[in-house]
Design a protein around this motif. Sequence first.
Motif, PDB file in Angstrom:
ATOM      1  N   UNK A 239      59.354 -78.505  17.271  1.00 47.49           N
ATOM      2  CA  UNK A 239      59.454 -79.233  15.735  1.00 47.49           C
ATOM      3  C   UNK A 239      59.089 -77.965  15.025  1.00 47.49           C
ATOM      4  N   UNK A 240      60.107 -77.826  13.807  1.00 48.16           N
ATOM      5  CA  UNK A 240      60.080 -77.311  12.718  1.00 48.16           C
ATOM      6  C   UNK A 240      58.076 -76.557  12.518  1.00 48.16           C
ATOM      7  N   UNK A 241      58.084 -75.058  12.563  1.00 45.36           N
ATOM      8  CA  UNK A 241      56.386 -74.455  12.539  1.00 45.36           C
ATOM      9  C   UNK A 241      56.197 -74.794  10.701  1.00 45.36           C
ATOM     10  N   UNK A 242      56.742 -75.453  10.206  1.00 45.19           N
ATOM     11  CA  UNK A 242      56.694 -75.840   9.113  1.00 45.19           C
ATOM     12  C   UNK A 242      56.014 -77.210   8.513  1.00 45.19           C
ATOM     13  N   UNK A 243      56.323 -78.230  10.082  1.00 45.71           N
ATOM     14  CA  UNK A 243      55.982 -78.940  10.240  1.00 45.71           C
ATOM     15  C   UNK A 243      54.403 -79.504  10.820  1.00 45.71           C
ATOM     16  N   UNK A 244      53.158 -78.988  10.807  1.00 47.15           N
ATOM     17  CA  UNK A 244      52.043 -78.742  11.263  1.00 47.15           C
ATOM     18  C   UNK A 244      51.103 -79.919  11.302  1.00 47.15           C
ATOM     19  N   UNK A 245      51.887 -81.195  10.676  1.00 46.36           N
ATOM     20  CA  UNK A 245      50.710 -82.353  10.701  1.00 46.36           C
ATOM     21  C   UNK A 245      49.163 -82.189  10.630  1.00 46.36           C
ATOM     22  N   UNK A 246      47.882 -83.159  10.331  1.00 42.90           N
ATOM     23  CA  UNK A 246      47.194 -83.330   9.674  1.00 42.90           C
ATOM     24  C   UNK A 246      46.256 -82.063  10.137  1.00 42.90           C
ATOM     25  N   UNK A 258      56.551 -73.968  18.341  1.00 38.55           N
ATOM     26  CA  UNK A 258      57.154 -74.498  17.108  1.00 38.55           C
ATOM     27  C   UNK A 258      58.515 -73.179  16.765  1.00 38.55           C
ATOM     28  N   UNK A 259      59.370 -74.234  16.300  1.00 37.09           N
ATOM     29  CA  UNK A 259      60.817 -72.760  15.935  1.00 37.09           C
ATOM     30  C   UNK A 259      60.984 -72.867  14.412  1.00 37.09           C
ATOM     31  N   UNK A 260      60.949 -72.272  14.508  1.00 32.09           N
ATOM     32  CA  UNK A 260      61.444 -71.179  12.343  1.00 32.09           C
ATOM     33  C   UNK A 260      63.029 -72.074  12.378  1.00 32.09           C
ATOM     34  N   UNK A 261      62.812 -72.314  10.699  1.00 34.87           N
ATOM     35  CA  UNK A 261      64.260 -72.293  10.310  1.00 34.87           C
ATOM     36  C   UNK A 261      65.419 -71.811  10.794  1.00 34.87           C
ATOM     37  N   UNK A 262      64.807 -70.051  11.011  1.00 35.19           N
ATOM     38  CA  UNK A 262      66.416 -68.773  11.217  1.00 35.19           C
ATOM     39  C   UNK A 262      66.312 -69.589  12.785  1.00 35.19           C
ATOM     40  N   UNK A 263      65.298 -69.668  13.546  1.00 36.72           N
ATOM     41  CA  UNK A 263      65.983 -69.023  14.927  1.00 36.72           C
ATOM     42  C   UNK A 263      66.631 -71.205  15.601  1.00 36.72           C
ATOM     43  N   UNK A 264      66.195 -71.921  14.758  1.00 39.28           N
ATOM     44  CA  UNK A 264      66.617 -73.098  14.115  1.00 39.28           C
ATOM     45  C   UNK A 264      68.539 -73.088  14.385  1.00 39.28           C
ATOM     46  N   UNK A 265      68.794 -72.941  13.213  1.00 38.82           N
ATOM     47  CA  UNK A 265      69.858 -72.503  12.234  1.00 38.82           C
ATOM     48  C   UNK A 265      70.560 -71.761  13.486  1.00 38.82           C
ATOM     49  N   UNK A 266      69.956 -70.612  14.107  1.00 39.10           N
ATOM     50  CA  UNK A 266      70.864 -69.819  15.466  1.00 39.10           C
ATOM     51  C   UNK A 266      71.787 -70.797  16.504  1.00 39.10           C
ATOM     52  N   UNK A 267      70.448 -71.501  16.206  1.00 41.46           N
ATOM     53  CA  UNK A 267      70.852 -72.856  18.065  1.00 41.46           C
ATOM     54  C   UNK A 267      71.810 -73.639  17.518  1.00 41.46           C
TER      55      UNK A 267
END
Length: 390
Positions: A239-246, A258-267
Amino acid sequence: MKSLSACSRRDFLSALTGTGVAMMLHPLSSWAISDIDPRVAAIVAASYGIDTHNHVDVPLTKEDIPGPDIELAGEMKRAGLTAICMTFAVDYQQLVNPGDAYDRFLNGLTAMDAELAKNRMKRALNMDDLRRAKQKKQPIVIQSVEGGHWLEGQLDRVEVGYKRGLRHLTLLHDSDASTPLGDVYTNVPVFGGLTKFGADVITECNRLGILVDLAHCDGNTVAMALKVAQQPVFISHTGLNTQLGTNPNFAKMMYKRLISKENAKIVADAGGVIGVWTHLADTPLAYAQNIRALVDVVGVDHVCIGTDTKMTPAYRKPGSGFGGDKGKGQNGGPQKPRVGERTNEAWADQKAGFYYAVVDAMLKTGFNEEEISKIGGGNFCRVFDAATKK
């Protein structure tokens, strides 16, 4: 996969005109059919619902085979899923002796054979098998193993797995293999990313027709793997490392996974697909919002579902090997199942089978039918087809 998209749209339009039939094809058992929105039922019937990372616990010791009877086909029908990537791992119990990992791997596959036979199910070896299963309304599995520990440095074993029906290999898992393949994202990096053996395994998977999964790989390992791979790869559960739940304590524990936005874009830029797991969502709606967050980063063509849950009850025979379960309860007895552990019980207030609940939540989050079809299974089908096509 132009033909698949066209087929999905055609199936969807047909399903909209026969929603009652669609609901009959996917019985919900303990969930009342009358509680399912007809539009949700039609989307479930028309699309490929695929959980790209689902544990089915089986014994990994020869004396315990075939293991317990499990209602795999029934659970999948209740979930509304066409297929699951049916996975197990061999490193949950410590690997002590050379050959232990390979023995567990072979025993796990043999136990899987028995469970599939009991459920009158098959493994999907390619996209044609998935299409036929969808047409027949018959659940099917894609055989997956999490971690290359069983290879023990012997590349020829990849083909052994292939001949036993393996079509999805997650390179790494929680612990390092005796012959490491790369750096695990929750451990201190020691190999500088992908190892030579890890690269050789990717090349062999590409040659044979096995989809490579980079879940559990750290950023350097992922980047290096993308340079080696000649076929699309994917990350089955994160999941994105910006979506950490409650829950802040849980979020802290999960952050490295969790995956960063940058690494997600690379994939995504390399043609890959990323699975969103349920662990950071307390409700189906929160899960759909986590999917939306990733779609906003990488686009709707690069997201799929990968729950990291269990379709069937965990196999926990005290003192014996098992697949896909880390813990026992007090005195080595059964551990009480947790909310979120079972696929069809992913959320405390869930009112329907898993894929039905997810489709409903995605509609409420603003996704349209075509987008749901892609995320629900179409995107995974694209990379699976590319990896396994001869």
